[in-house]
Design a protein around this motif. Sequence first.
Motif, mmCIF file in Angstrom:
data_model
loop_
_atom_site.group_PDB
_atom_site.id
_atom_site.type_symbol
_atom_site.label_atom_id
_atom_site.label_comp_id
_atom_site.label_asym_id
_atom_site.label_seq_id
_atom_site.Cartn_x
_atom_site.Cartn_y
_atom_site.Cartn_z
ATOM 1 N N VAL A 6 0.828 -1.203 0.000
ATOM 2 C CA VAL A 6 0.000 0.000 0.000
ATOM 3 C C VAL A 6 0.861 1.251 0.000
ATOM 4 C CG1 VAL A 6 -1.717 1.325 1.292
ATOM 5 C CG2 VAL A 6 -1.927 -1.159 1.140
ATOM 6 N N THR A 7 1.904 1.258 0.847
ATOM 7 C CA THR A 7 2.811 2.411 0.899
ATOM 8 C C THR A 7 3.525 2.592 -0.438
ATOM 9 O OG1 THR A 7 3.164 2.031 3.254
ATOM 10 C CG2 THR A 7 4.733 3.461 2.123
ATOM 11 N N GLY A 8 3.982 1.476 -0.997
ATOM 12 C CA GLY A 8 4.662 1.543 -2.286
ATOM 13 C C GLY A 8 3.758 2.079 -3.381
ATOM 14 N N ALA A 9 2.480 1.673 -3.356
ATOM 15 C CA ALA A 9 1.523 2.160 -4.346
ATOM 16 C C ALA A 9 1.287 3.655 -4.177
ATOM 17 C CB ALA A 9 0.204 1.395 -4.209
ATOM 18 N N ALA A 12 4.285 5.481 -5.503
ATOM 19 C CA ALA A 12 4.299 5.413 -6.964
ATOM 20 C C ALA A 12 3.282 6.391 -7.551
ATOM 21 C CB ALA A 12 3.987 3.992 -7.434
ATOM 22 N N GLY A 13 2.102 6.454 -6.950
ATOM 23 C CA GLY A 13 1.083 7.391 -7.419
ATOM 24 C C GLY A 13 1.517 8.826 -7.239
ATOM 25 N N PHE A 14 2.142 9.108 -6.102
ATOM 26 C CA PHE A 14 2.622 10.472 -5.834
ATOM 27 C C PHE A 14 3.690 10.874 -6.841
ATOM 28 C CE2 PHE A 14 5.404 13.575 -3.852
ATOM 29 C CZ PHE A 14 4.503 14.476 -3.282
ATOM 30 N N GLY A 155 -2.228 8.989 -3.633
ATOM 31 C CA GLY A 155 -0.876 9.516 -3.785
ATOM 32 C C GLY A 155 -0.794 10.512 -4.921
ATOM 33 N N ALA A 156 -1.463 10.191 -6.047
ATOM 34 C CA ALA A 156 -1.481 11.109 -7.192
ATOM 35 C C ALA A 156 -2.236 12.398 -6.851
ATOM 36 C CB ALA A 156 -2.117 10.424 -8.398
ATOM 37 N N CYS A 157 -3.335 12.260 -6.089
ATOM 38 C CA CYS A 157 -4.111 13.445 -5.691
ATOM 39 C C CYS A 157 -3.298 14.349 -4.764
ATOM 40 C CB CYS A 157 -5.404 13.019 -4.987
ATOM 41 S SG CYS A 157 -6.611 12.226 -6.063
ATOM 42 N N VAL A 158 -2.602 13.731 -3.818
ATOM 43 C CA VAL A 158 -1.779 14.511 -2.889
ATOM 44 C C VAL A 158 -0.707 15.278 -3.654
ATOM 45 C CG1 VAL A 158 -0.074 14.351 -1.030
ATOM 46 C CG2 VAL A 158 -2.196 13.041 -0.888
ATOM 47 N N ALA A 159 -0.138 14.650 -4.679
ATOM 48 C CA ALA A 159 0.886 15.317 -5.487
ATOM 49 C C ALA A 159 0.323 16.588 -6.125
ATOM 50 C CB ALA A 159 1.407 14.368 -6.563
#
Length: 209
Positions: A6-9, A12-14, A155-159
């Motif tokens: 989960v952390t890795g995903a 990766a998304g970020f 992660g992508a949203c946080v980025a």
Amino acid sequence: MFDHPVTGAAVAGFLLGGSLIIAIGAQNAFILRQGLARNHVFVVCLIAAICDALLIAAGVAGLGTIVARSPVLISFVTIGGAIFLFGYAFLAFRRALHPHALEAANRSAGSLWAAVTTVLALTFLNPHVYLDTVLLIGGISGGYEGTARLAFGLGACVASFVWFFGLGYGARLLAPVFVKPLAWRILDIIIGLIMAGLAVGLLLRFANS
């Protein structure tokens, strides 16, 4: 710590979301100008980040689910995504060879309505935003399952939130630096390396699956 699925995903998304959004464009230039002029900075940053998050969520929830149900589509999106990322990396490295300072001259303060409509237009009228968020991020998320896919999308949203607010409120600090072409050269090299690294990671995961 990053070995946890989960952390890795999420990481990766970020990294993927951050790498895609950092690319110099009209939306970033507008937010940078708003930051320099201190004109409705919070509103334009918030709208840009929320729009990105909604598009990413649509991709992860919709396209990601469809892709996850088809091994053929997963293979297609993974390989296609890797090629796409390599293409982004190539363009970033090419920009690094001929850097140009981003012009973000101050403008007279405009109305809130004008700022809102401008950031919405620069977001939704840009075809690349759909390619990046809905298709690429949403499609690649199909390679993750359950909580890991959700973490990838978050992660992508946080980025997006980190980048837009960092750009808007850090504009006055960044302005003296990014007036110089060398700063954009370094940034583009970093973007290119991240893009290429993500592409290699996708291909390795595909080969080991």
